[in-house]
Scaffold this motif. Structure first.
Motif, PDB file in Angstrom:
ATOM      1  N   ARG A  56       1.922  -4.732   4.013  1.00  0.00           N
ATOM      2  CA  ARG A  56       3.327  -4.429   3.693  1.00  0.00           C
ATOM      3  C   ARG A  56       3.494  -3.786   2.330  1.00  0.00           C
ATOM      4  O   ARG A  56       4.324  -2.928   2.142  1.00  0.00           O
ATOM      5  N   THR A  57       2.742  -4.249   1.360  1.00  0.00           N
ATOM      6  CA  THR A  57       2.854  -3.692   0.010  1.00  0.00           C
ATOM      7  C   THR A  57       1.571  -2.955  -0.336  1.00  0.00           C
ATOM      8  O   THR A  57       0.494  -3.285   0.140  1.00  0.00           O
ATOM      9  N   THR A  58       1.735  -1.958  -1.168  1.00  0.00           N
ATOM     10  CA  THR A  58       0.577  -1.231  -1.680  1.00  0.00           C
ATOM     11  C   THR A  58       0.624  -1.303  -3.195  1.00  0.00           C
ATOM     12  O   THR A  58       1.671  -1.118  -3.800  1.00  0.00           O
ATOM     13  N   ARG A  59      -0.515  -1.586  -3.778  1.00  0.00           N
ATOM     14  CA  ARG A  59      -0.587  -1.678  -5.237  1.00  0.00           C
ATOM     15  C   ARG A  59      -1.720  -0.808  -5.767  1.00  0.00           C
ATOM     16  O   ARG A  59      -2.363  -1.162  -6.741  1.00  0.00           O
ATOM     17  N   PHE A  60      -1.933   0.290  -5.137  1.00  0.00           N
ATOM     18  CA  PHE A  60      -3.039   1.139  -5.577  1.00  0.00           C
ATOM     19  C   PHE A  60      -2.585   2.020  -6.738  1.00  0.00           C
ATOM     20  O   PHE A  60      -1.548   2.668  -6.649  1.00  0.00           O
ATOM     21  N   VAL A  61      -3.354   2.037  -7.778  1.00  0.00           N
ATOM     22  CA  VAL A  61      -3.070   2.912  -8.910  1.00  0.00           C
ATOM     23  C   VAL A  61      -3.266   4.359  -8.474  1.00  0.00           C
ATOM     24  O   VAL A  61      -2.517   5.238  -8.866  1.00  0.00           O
ATOM     25  N   GLN A  62      -4.254   4.563  -7.640  1.00  0.00           N
ATOM     26  CA  GLN A  62      -4.546   5.920  -7.176  1.00  0.00           C
ATOM     27  C   GLN A  62      -5.057   5.863  -5.735  1.00  0.00           C
ATOM     28  O   GLN A  62      -5.879   5.023  -5.392  1.00  0.00           O
ATOM     29  N   TRP A  63      -4.535   6.769  -4.923  1.00  0.00           N
ATOM     30  CA  TRP A  63      -5.023   6.929  -3.552  1.00  0.00           C
ATOM     31  C   TRP A  63      -6.196   7.887  -3.582  1.00  0.00           C
ATOM     32  O   TRP A  63      -6.403   8.606  -4.561  1.00  0.00           O
ATOM     33  N   ASP A  80      -4.293   9.598   2.836  1.00  0.00           N
ATOM     34  CA  ASP A  80      -4.539   8.160   2.783  1.00  0.00           C
ATOM     35  C   ASP A  80      -3.269   7.308   2.821  1.00  0.00           C
ATOM     36  O   ASP A  80      -3.210   6.344   3.585  1.00  0.00           O
ATOM     37  N   PRO A  81      -2.210   7.618   2.042  1.00  0.00           N
ATOM     38  CA  PRO A  81      -0.998   6.797   2.166  1.00  0.00           C
ATOM     39  C   PRO A  81      -0.341   6.911   3.540  1.00  0.00           C
ATOM     40  O   PRO A  81       0.223   5.937   4.055  1.00  0.00           O
ATOM     41  N   VAL A  82      -0.437   8.073   4.157  1.00  0.00           N
ATOM     42  CA  VAL A  82       0.123   8.257   5.500  1.00  0.00           C
ATOM     43  C   VAL A  82      -0.673   7.418   6.493  1.00  0.00           C
ATOM     44  O   VAL A  82      -0.104   6.737   7.364  1.00  0.00           O
ATOM     45  N   LEU A  83      -1.992   7.424   6.353  1.00  0.00           N
ATOM     46  CA  LEU A  83      -2.842   6.610   7.235  1.00  0.00           C
ATOM     47  C   LEU A  83      -2.558   5.127   7.015  1.00  0.00           C
ATOM     48  O   LEU A  83      -2.502   4.360   7.979  1.00  0.00           O
ATOM     49  N   TRP A  84      -2.360   4.702   5.774  1.00  0.00           N
ATOM     50  CA  TRP A  84      -2.022   3.304   5.483  1.00  0.00           C
ATOM     51  C   TRP A  84      -0.766   2.902   6.272  1.00  0.00           C
ATOM     52  O   TRP A  84      -0.742   1.864   6.915  1.00  0.00           O
ATOM     53  N   GLU A  85       0.255   3.745   6.219  1.00  0.00           N
ATOM     54  CA  GLU A  85       1.505   3.454   6.934  1.00  0.00           C
ATOM     55  C   GLU A  85       1.285   3.395   8.444  1.00  0.00           C
ATOM     56  O   GLU A  85       1.807   2.508   9.119  1.00  0.00           O
TER      57      GLU A  85
END
Length: 108
Positions: free
Chosen positions: A9-16, A21-26
């Motif tokens: 549900r939450t993302t805490r990545f400083v850098q993808w 990658d963020p689209v795949l995470w979703e």
């Protein structure tokens, strides 16, 4: 009951890794919202790998080469639009999910 998607549900990545990658995470989060937490970390890894391959069309393997995933292309893309970094998933994303799994399981 908690699900694998809840762990994402939450993302805490400083850098993808790359723009895909963020689209795949979703997409993975959405795909796993109804999947209950498995009984073991090994089963979690198997589910994560199968979901990754199901969405990207590629098995996750250690490689510096980006994976092109047409379904992850965005209209406002850039040079790495639709590209996924396998190393980001191996070194950062999956370990984060596994850590959250361990924390969630310790609550019960």
């Amino acid at each position: 009951m908690a699900t694998i998607g809840d762990l994402m549900r939450t993302t805490r990545f400083v850098q993808w890794g790359l723009r895909g990658d963020p689209v795949l995470w979703e997409r993975m989060r959405d795909a796993l919202m109804q999947t209950p937490l498995p009984p073991s970390a090994d089963a979690l890894r198997q589910i994560l790998h199968a979901t990754f391959q199901g969405i990207t069309g590629h098995p996750l393997a250690r490689s510096d080469a980006p994976l092109p995933v047409e379904s992850l292309l965005k209209d406002n893309g850039g040079m790495s639009n639709g590209l996924v970094s396998p190393m980001f998933w191996i070194d950062t994303a999956f370990p984060t999910i596994e850590q959250r799994y361990t924390e969630e399981r310790s609550k019960t």
